[in-house]
Design an enzyme around this catalytic site. Structure first.
Site, mmCIF file in Angstrom:
data_model
loop_
_atom_site.group_PDB
_atom_site.id
_atom_site.type_symbol
_atom_site.label_atom_id
_atom_site.label_comp_id
_atom_site.label_asym_id
_atom_site.label_seq_id
_atom_site.Cartn_x
_atom_site.Cartn_y
_atom_site.Cartn_z
ATOM 1 N N ASN A 160 0.856 -1.195 0.000
ATOM 2 C CA ASN A 160 0.000 0.000 0.000
ATOM 3 C C ASN A 160 0.893 1.247 0.000
ATOM 4 O O ASN A 160 2.117 1.140 -0.048
ATOM 5 C CB ASN A 160 -0.946 -0.032 1.212
ATOM 6 C CG ASN A 160 -0.175 -0.162 2.497
ATOM 7 O OD1 ASN A 160 0.634 0.689 2.845
ATOM 8 N ND2 ASN A 160 -0.384 -1.270 3.213
ATOM 9 N N PHE B 125 -4.176 3.077 14.932
ATOM 10 C CA PHE B 125 -4.453 4.129 13.958
ATOM 11 C C PHE B 125 -5.598 3.632 13.089
ATOM 12 O O PHE B 125 -5.795 2.428 12.948
ATOM 13 C CB PHE B 125 -3.230 4.396 13.076
ATOM 14 C CG PHE B 125 -2.326 5.479 13.604
ATOM 15 C CD1 PHE B 125 -1.561 5.268 14.736
ATOM 16 C CD2 PHE B 125 -2.248 6.713 12.964
ATOM 17 C CE1 PHE B 125 -0.729 6.266 15.230
ATOM 18 C CE2 PHE B 125 -1.421 7.717 13.438
ATOM 19 C CZ PHE B 125 -0.660 7.494 14.579
ATOM 20 N N LYS C 177 -10.855 -3.528 18.958
ATOM 21 C CA LYS C 177 -9.446 -3.918 19.084
ATOM 22 C C LYS C 177 -8.900 -3.624 20.483
ATOM 23 O O LYS C 177 -7.711 -3.748 20.721
ATOM 24 C CB LYS C 177 -8.616 -3.234 17.988
ATOM 25 C CG LYS C 177 -9.155 -3.577 16.568
ATOM 26 C CD LYS C 177 -8.174 -3.228 15.479
ATOM 27 C CE LYS C 177 -8.783 -3.466 14.092
ATOM 28 N NZ LYS C 177 -7.801 -3.540 13.014
HETATM 29 O O1 PMT Z 1 3.066 5.862 6.588
HETATM 30 P P1 PMT Z 1 2.555 7.207 6.111
HETATM 31 O O2 PMT Z 1 2.752 7.432 4.643
HETATM 32 O O3 PMT Z 1 3.077 8.340 6.948
HETATM 33 O O4 PMT Z 1 0.964 7.200 6.309
HETATM 34 C C1 PMT Z 1 0.427 7.192 7.589
HETATM 35 C C2 PMT Z 1 -0.773 6.227 7.703
HETATM 36 C C3 PMT Z 1 -1.940 6.788 6.885
HETATM 37 C C4 PMT Z 1 -0.417 4.829 7.188
HETATM 38 C C5 PMT Z 1 -1.115 6.159 9.236
HETATM 39 O O5 PMT Z 1 -1.457 7.438 9.678
HETATM 40 C C6 PMT Z 1 -2.283 5.207 9.494
HETATM 41 O O6 PMT Z 1 -3.441 5.582 9.436
HETATM 42 N N1 PMT Z 1 -1.967 3.924 9.799
HETATM 43 C C7 PMT Z 1 -2.948 2.867 9.953
HETATM 44 C C8 PMT Z 1 -3.341 2.356 8.606
HETATM 45 C C9 PMT Z 1 -4.291 1.183 8.709
HETATM 46 O O7 PMT Z 1 -3.898 0.072 8.461
HETATM 47 O O8 PMT Z 1 -5.482 1.481 9.140
HETATM 48 P P2 PMT Z 1 -6.663 0.398 9.323
HETATM 49 O O9 PMT Z 1 -7.823 1.247 9.615
HETATM 50 O O10 PMT Z 1 -6.699 -0.509 8.146
HETATM 51 O O11 PMT Z 1 -6.247 -0.450 10.587
HETATM 52 C C10 PMT Z 1 -6.574 -0.072 11.899
HETATM 53 C C11 PMT Z 1 -5.462 -0.448 12.861
HETATM 54 O O12 PMT Z 1 -5.333 -1.873 12.893
HETATM 55 C C12 PMT Z 1 -4.106 0.099 12.525
HETATM 56 O O13 PMT Z 1 -3.461 0.445 13.725
HETATM 57 C C13 PMT Z 1 -3.400 -1.087 11.857
HETATM 58 O O14 PMT Z 1 -1.971 -1.049 12.093
HETATM 59 C C14 PMT Z 1 -4.026 -2.259 12.579
HETATM 60 N N2 PMT Z 1 -4.101 -3.489 11.745
HETATM 61 C C15 PMT Z 1 -4.878 -3.528 10.623
HETATM 62 C C16 PMT Z 1 -4.963 -4.699 9.911
HETATM 63 C C17 PMT Z 1 -4.262 -5.833 10.356
HETATM 64 N N3 PMT Z 1 -4.315 -6.971 9.689
HETATM 65 N N4 PMT Z 1 -3.501 -5.760 11.463
HETATM 66 C C18 PMT Z 1 -3.417 -4.612 12.170
HETATM 67 O O15 PMT Z 1 -2.724 -4.551 13.180
#
Ligand code: PMT
Length: 420
Positions: free
Chosen positions: A211, A324, A342
């Site tokens: 991504n 996040f 979570k």
């Molecule tokens: O890296 P940059 O270019 O600076 O961009 C920053 C960012 C947009 C990536 C960052 O600010 C951000 O939002 N990170 C989380 C991205 C994400 O995966 O969001 P999500 O809504 O899909 O997941 C929610 C949370 O669960 C996140 O903390 C993620 O790390 C976690 N997750 C998600 C899926 C998974 N299989 N395992 C996880 O741990």
């Protein structure tokens, strides 16, 4: 900030040693107790007596000049220092510090001290640019040494270029700000685990799914945590930003690798911040040979990846967990849903469609949610500023919960970098 502080002033054998006399005087006037260590070469350029008169303290040149039988001088000086300033620092001294040599009083003392070290290099422009010197400086920065860049100007060797030692007033100002910054360490003694970047899910040896995450947000969190005194481990997937100095880096590829790296370290961690963009799916099969093109369409079947944050939320035993959420719509509803599902202590939501927010940018627009209906929106700011606000909020919440009062003194092992 310098009043009552014990400062070791290391003076090396560059012509800028004459400016170190003014520096010694200004530090003393600012209220610091200055103890000068000179190299033998420095003592050829300026008399030790000059520094003795300005600091009102005995100046040490020879490691074996043990004038007080009750102590071992280099250990005693190293232990008593609140700050070390090396000005001017020669290419030779930078190399000794980078390689851990201890063949004179200054380099020996530097191996012992736990005080922060601020270095003001001065040398010929070509010497300054030399890859070896640059590498040695980078090594020292990665170990937490602070630098004041040399200035551009007329050099004693006749060249005009970068290599002049910063002016004594500037060094005093930077030293004072550094001490102030190092005192503001609400996360001292805390171990912080940060994830950053995008995961890489292999299709075959030459192709993968990933991504747009650059890792900048996670790096900013790691850097802010480090500067607030924490010991930081950074588990990073695919990134394009530059990794902050003074943190432990664990490079990973897939979500499965990231899960293992995080769970392995969870027990020894106080705070987990999951800024990584983890792929929700991976190819069911990873071909061990390059998939060949055919006339047919290709169907790639994806299976679900483990949810690392969910797993951390289930297993946490006192860890403060921050997730996040990268959202394109229904930001608040989705963010609060993730916070609860979570089991996070805080959740940082960013609308990745907003200009200046989300993937790849140096800035972000975030809203921090807490389980108690807490909501803290932050307008457009740099990722570093957003990270600092987040980390300070975490520190406040840890204090409030009585989980542990941040304490401790700054060591020279974290931080590091170029002081503006
Ligand atoms: O890296 P940059 O270019 O600076 O961009 C920053 C960012 C947009 C990536 C960052 O600010 C951000 O939002 N990170 C989380 C991205 C994400 O995966 O969001 P999500 O809504 O899909 O997941 C929610 C949370 O669960 C996140 O903390 C993620 O790390 C976690 N997750 C998600 C899926 C998974 N299989 N395992 C996880 O741990």
């Amino acid at each position: 900030m310098l009043k009552g502080k014990t400062v070791i002033l290391g003076v090396c054998g560059g012509i800028a040693a004459y400016k170190a006399a003014a520096l010694c005087s200004k530090l003393t006037q600012a209220g610091a107790q200055v103890h000068v260590i000179m190299t033998a070469s420095a003592a050829k350029l300026v008399q030790p007596l000059t520094f003795q008169a300005l600091s009102k303290n005995h100046v040490v040149v020879d490691t074996f000049d043990e004038h007080d039988p009750a102590v071992i001088t280099h250990v005693d000086m190293a232990d008593s220092a609140d700050l070390v300033i090396i000005a001017p620092a020669t290419a030779n001294m930078l190399a000794k510090l980078a390689y851990g040599l201890a063949d004179d009083m200054l380099s020996t003392t530097m191996l012992v001290t736990r005080a922060p070290i601020l270095v003001a290099p001065a040398m010929n422009v070509h010497m300054y640019d030399h890859p070896t010197v640059q590498t040695n400086m980078a090594t020292l920065v990665s170990r937490g040494v602070y630098f004041i860049d040399a200035a551009v100007g007329q050099l004693a060797c006749g060249y005009v270029g970068k290599g002049r030692m910063a002016e004594p007033e500037q060094i005093v100002d930077v030293a004072s700000r550094l001490l102030e910054q190092l005192q503001d360490r609400p996360l001292a003694g805390k171990r912080v685990l940060v994830t950053a970047g995008g995961t890489v899910e292999r299709i075959d040896p030459v192709r993968y799914l990933t991504n747009d995450s650059s890792g900048k947000m996670g790096f900013a969190v790691a850097e802010a945590a480090r500067d607030l005194g924490a010991e930081v481990t950074l588990v990073a997937g695919r990134t394009t930003g530059s990794v902050p100095a003074g943190v432990e880096l664990i490079p990973v590829q897939s979500a499965q690798d990231m899960l293992e790296a995080v769970l392995e370290r969870l027990d020894g961690t106080d705070i987990v911040v999951k800024a990584a963009a983890v792929a929700d799916y991976r190819p069911e099969v990873q071909a061990d040979r390059k998939i060949k093109k055919t006339e047919e369409a290709l169907t790639l079947r994806l299976v679900k990846n483990p949810d690392i944050l969910m797993e951390v939320g289930k297993r946490k035993k006192g860890q403060f967990v921050v997730g996040f959420a990268a959202e394109t719509d229904h930001l608040e509803e989705n963010a609060i849903g993730k916070l609860e599902r979570k089991n996070c202590d805080l959740l940082v939501a960013n609308d990745v469609t907003a200009e200046g927010a989300g993937f790849g940018t140096d800035t972000n627009i975030i809203t921090i949610y807490g389980p108690d209906g807490f909501k803290m929106p932050l307008p457009l700011c740099t990722k570093r500023e957003a990270a600092d606000r987040l980390l300070r909020l975490i520190a406040d919440r840890l204090d409030g919960a009585g989980i542990g009062q941040a304490q401790g003194v700054p060591g020279g092992e974290s931080g590091g970098g170029r002081m503006p």
